[in-house]
Motif scaffolding. Structure first.
Motif, PDB file in Angstrom:
ATOM      1  N   ASP A 168     -13.384  -5.984  -4.703  1.00  0.00           N
ATOM      2  CA  ASP A 168     -14.147  -6.097  -3.468  1.00  0.00           C
ATOM      3  C   ASP A 168     -13.206  -6.245  -2.268  1.00  0.00           C
ATOM      4  N   VAL A 169     -12.223  -5.352  -2.181  1.00  0.00           N
ATOM      5  CA  VAL A 169     -11.281  -5.394  -1.056  1.00  0.00           C
ATOM      6  C   VAL A 169     -11.982  -4.914   0.218  1.00  0.00           C
ATOM      7  N   ASP A 170     -11.463  -5.370   1.337  1.00  0.00           N
ATOM      8  CA  ASP A 170     -12.023  -4.980   2.628  1.00  0.00           C
ATOM      9  C   ASP A 170     -11.310  -3.783   3.236  1.00  0.00           C
ATOM     10  N   GLY A 171     -10.139  -3.465   2.708  1.00  0.00           N
ATOM     11  CA  GLY A 171      -9.400  -2.355   3.290  1.00  0.00           C
ATOM     12  C   GLY A 171      -8.296  -1.855   2.377  1.00  0.00           C
ATOM     13  N   ILE A 172      -7.820  -0.657   2.686  1.00  0.00           N
ATOM     14  CA  ILE A 172      -6.630  -0.057   2.075  1.00  0.00           C
ATOM     15  C   ILE A 172      -5.652   0.206   3.213  1.00  0.00           C
ATOM     16  N   ASN A 173      -4.455  -0.348   3.096  1.00  0.00           N
ATOM     17  CA  ASN A 173      -3.434  -0.195   4.134  1.00  0.00           C
ATOM     18  C   ASN A 173      -2.233   0.537   3.562  1.00  0.00           C
ATOM     19  N   PHE A 174      -1.935   1.732   4.113  1.00  0.00           N
ATOM     20  CA  PHE A 174      -0.826   2.546   3.615  1.00  0.00           C
ATOM     21  C   PHE A 174       0.489   2.198   4.298  1.00  0.00           C
ATOM     22  N   ASP A 175       1.491   2.016   3.493  1.00  0.00           N
ATOM     23  CA  ASP A 175       2.867   1.871   3.956  1.00  0.00           C
ATOM     24  C   ASP A 175       3.647   3.064   3.416  1.00  0.00           C
ATOM     25  N   TYR A 176       4.681   3.486   4.105  1.00  0.00           N
ATOM     26  CA  TYR A 176       5.491   4.626   3.679  1.00  0.00           C
ATOM     27  C   TYR A 176       4.621   5.856   3.413  1.00  0.00           C
ATOM     28  N   ILE A 177       3.640   6.091   4.244  1.00  0.00           N
ATOM     29  CA  ILE A 177       2.868   7.333   4.159  1.00  0.00           C
ATOM     30  C   ILE A 177       3.569   8.325   5.092  1.00  0.00           C
ATOM     31  N   ARG A 178       4.766   8.733   4.674  1.00  0.00           N
ATOM     32  CA  ARG A 178       5.650   9.503   5.541  1.00  0.00           C
ATOM     33  C   ARG A 178       6.802  10.087   4.733  1.00  0.00           C
ATOM     34  N   TYR A 179       7.612  10.879   5.423  1.00  0.00           N
ATOM     35  CA  TYR A 179       8.872  11.360   4.847  1.00  0.00           C
ATOM     36  C   TYR A 179       9.924  10.250   4.974  1.00  0.00           C
ATOM     37  N   PRO A 180      10.993  10.321   4.176  1.00  0.00           N
ATOM     38  CA  PRO A 180      12.019   9.269   4.232  1.00  0.00           C
ATOM     39  C   PRO A 180      12.811   9.311   5.528  1.00  0.00           C
ATOM     40  N   GLU A 181      13.633   8.265   5.711  1.00  0.00           N
ATOM     41  CA  GLU A 181      14.465   8.181   6.920  1.00  0.00           C
ATOM     42  C   GLU A 181      15.323   9.429   7.099  1.00  0.00           C
ATOM     43  N   ARG A 182      15.772   9.988   5.988  1.00  0.00           N
ATOM     44  CA  ARG A 182      16.495  11.265   6.025  1.00  0.00           C
ATOM     45  C   ARG A 182      15.599  12.312   5.377  1.00  0.00           C
ATOM     46  N   PRO A 183      14.784  13.004   6.147  1.00  0.00           N
ATOM     47  CA  PRO A 183      13.842  13.971   5.574  1.00  0.00           C
ATOM     48  C   PRO A 183      14.511  15.055   4.754  1.00  0.00           C
ATOM     49  N   SER A 184      15.804  15.284   4.998  1.00  0.00           N
ATOM     50  CA  SER A 184      16.508  16.311   4.234  1.00  0.00           C
ATOM     51  C   SER A 184      16.639  15.934   2.758  1.00  0.00           C
ATOM     52  N   ASP A 185      16.391  14.647   2.437  1.00  0.00           N
ATOM     53  CA  ASP A 185      16.439  14.230   1.038  1.00  0.00           C
ATOM     54  C   ASP A 185      15.329  14.880   0.218  1.00  0.00           C
ATOM     55  N   VAL A 186      14.252  15.303   0.882  1.00  0.00           N
ATOM     56  CA  VAL A 186      13.162  15.998   0.195  1.00  0.00           C
ATOM     57  C   VAL A 186      13.462  17.494   0.244  1.00  0.00           C
ATOM     58  N   LYS A 187      13.713  18.090  -0.893  1.00  0.00           N
ATOM     59  CA  LYS A 187      14.070  19.507  -0.972  1.00  0.00           C
ATOM     60  C   LYS A 187      12.799  20.349  -1.072  1.00  0.00           C
ATOM     61  N   ASP A 188      12.316  20.802   0.065  1.00  0.00           N
ATOM     62  CA  ASP A 188      11.015  21.482   0.079  1.00  0.00           C
ATOM     63  C   ASP A 188      11.038  22.837   0.776  1.00  0.00           C
ATOM     64  N   LYS A 189      12.216  23.364   1.050  1.00  0.00           N
ATOM     65  CA  LYS A 189      12.283  24.650   1.747  1.00  0.00           C
ATOM     66  C   LYS A 189      11.644  25.769   0.921  1.00  0.00           C
ATOM     67  N   ALA A 190      11.817  25.717  -0.394  1.00  0.00           N
ATOM     68  CA  ALA A 190      11.227  26.758  -1.249  1.00  0.00           C
ATOM     69  C   ALA A 190       9.710  26.689  -1.212  1.00  0.00           C
TER      70      ALA A 190
END
Length: 485
Positions: A168-190
């Motif tokens: 019976d929670v009142d809310g959902i709070n997202f943290d780190y709903i984002r790319y990392p501090e260095r977005p280049s760490d995510v290899k997604d060009k392909a």
């Protein structure tokens, strides 16, 4: 935004005056104001300190949480953001992810009870909201899930649905709903090359995060539409007309397009992590507030997160006035407040806890209500019972078809909010406080959205049976008549 900067200049002029001028400047405490705190379970930083490896450890762990809630409530806190998903691990029995080690000292080991169920129950006993703080895309150290993968959204959705279905929670709070501090760490060009969706690379990345937010938001709302879905984005949204963000902002550095989330109505609240001061704080706080007000679906809450840990001599040793001025500014701008993190507040670093209790949050406040259609009426209250035992002790019991009710004191033209209780959960108070202020007591039913029905004033019909003869002999009974309509 021009209006925002005019307000900013005016408020900053006020903020530089001495204590006497600032005391006159402080706006009146509102009856609705979200006052939140992040309770960090990662490594037991805020809770728990004790490990639940046996019955004694479980009792100590639970007692820690209860004591923490009592102290936070005295400081006016009405919303707990409890870290529920830590780093790919959780603090409740899950079909999807293992137990976090913060509870027992060993990853995957059950503490022998359900900490999330316990936390929800204890918060609701006190009329406090509990929002499940979910670390979304960071899973271990600096390892992030790829926002472009459909499995990322599906996995996060499953976790959130498990929480809202079972608690019976009142809310959902997202943290780190984002790319990392260095977005280049995510290899997604392909992946981008395979399906650009007609977007430039940065817009494509922003759209990946937005698609996750949208999918989880709509799924949660389809199950329990009263759940407050929020996030804690990077503290500065983007460069403003007059002030630069220094290259670290939500929209362009980590691809959190919060403005779009607000415009689409796929967020109910934002708790931006504004761990800054001076010109790095005020214009960007107003940017969030103005952006929310200008959106088609204004959220219920804009509550900047304050970096109170910087008050510590072991951190940046900020003077207390940095935080008190920010709080005054936020109240004037009709924003909420949030603190990172609980331990620094409870440790009363630089006297902040005492100041909140005595000055800024000396009166309780209701959290902001969610936007909703009319769902509640005055006849939601079924039965009211008032038992007065003596001058200092009384019990108010209210049964209502609404899940909660709010208690108020009516004194002259003032209506003062006192407390929230779940239906059939009594409210205890001192009649002498009402007599002293010539006040009367009243209640309002409240829906899960936070929407209230009309006042129902409580009349005492047989108070003579509730008061001892010794109290009557001190002429206490006639004074009670002033309590009620």
């Amino acid at each position: 935004m021009k209006r925002a900067y005019i307000i900013y200049i005016i408020l900053c002029i006020h903020a530089i005056f001495g204590n006497e001028a600032r005391a006159q400047y402080f706006p009146k405490t509102p009856q609705r104001e979200t006052r939140a705190v992040w309770v960090t379970t990662f490594c037991g930083l805020d809770w728990p300190k004790a490990k639940a490896t046996d019955e004694r450890g479980r009792e100590r762990q639970q007692r820690e949480f209860v004591d923490m809630l009592d102290r936070l409530q005295r400081a006016g806190i009405n919303t707990i953001l409890l870290q529920t998903r830590v780093r790919g691990s959780v603090i409740y029995p899950s079909r999807l992810e293992p137990w976090d080690k913060c509870l027992t000292g060993k990853a995957g080991q059950s503490p022998g009870y359900d900490p999330l169920a316990f936390a929800v129950e204890e918060c609701h006993k006190r009329g406090m909201q509990l929002h499940a703080w979910v670390v979304a895309l960071q899973v271990a150290g600096n390892k992030y899930l790829d926002p472009a993968k459909p499995s990322t959204a599906q996995g996060l959705k499953a976790i959130c649905l498990e929480i809202v279905a079972n608690y019976d929670v009142d809310g959902i709070n997202f943290d780190y709903i984002r790319y990392p501090e260095r977005p280049s760490d995510v290899k997604d060009k392909a992946d981008y090359a395979k399906n650009t969706r007609g977007l430039g690379y940065n817009d494509w990345r922003r759209d990946n995060i937005t698609r996750i937010v949208r999918e989880v938001y709509t799924s949660v709302k389809s199950v329990k539409p009263w759940i407050c879905v929020s996030s804690s984005p990077v503290g500065k949204y983007a460069d403003t007309t007059l002030f630069r963000s220094g290259g670290w902002n939500a929209r362009n550095a980590v691809f959190q397009d919060v403005g779009r989330w607000l415009d689409e109505g796929i967020h109910d609240a934002i708790f931006p992590m504004m761990y800054f001061r001076d010109h790095n704080f005020y214009p960007f706080a107003l940017q969030w507030a103005e952006m929310a007000k200008d959106s088609g679906f204004a959220p219920s809450v804009v509550a900047p997160g304050l970096g109170i840990y910087f008050l510590s001599p072991n951190e940046k040793d900020w003077p207390l006035e940095v935080i008190t001025r920010e709080l005054a500014f936020m109240r004037q701008a009709e924003m909420g407040q949030c603190y990172f993190r609980a331990q620094f507040l409870l440790d009363n670093v630089k006297g902040l806890y005492d100041w909140l209790c005595r000055v800024h949050n000396s009166m309780p406040a209701l959290p902001a209500a969610l936007r909703c259609e009319k769902t509640i009426s005055t006849d939601s209250i079924v039965d009211v019972r008032l038992d007065i035992f003596d001058l200092r002790h009384a019990r108010l019991s209210v049964s209502t078809v609404a899940p909660r009710y709010n208690v108020y004191m009516v004194s002259g033209t003032d209506t003062i909010y006192l407390a929230t209780r779940e239906s059939a959960n009594p409210y205890f108070f001192s009649p002498s406080d009402f007599i002293r202020l010539d006040g009367r007591i009243a209640v309002k039913p409240m829906s899960r959205y936070g929407e209230e029905g009309d006042f129902k004033v409580i009349c005492i019909k047989s108070y003579d049976k509730s008061i001892s003869m010794s109290e009557k002999s001190r002429n206490f009974a006639p004074g009670l008549k002033r309590l009620f309509y």
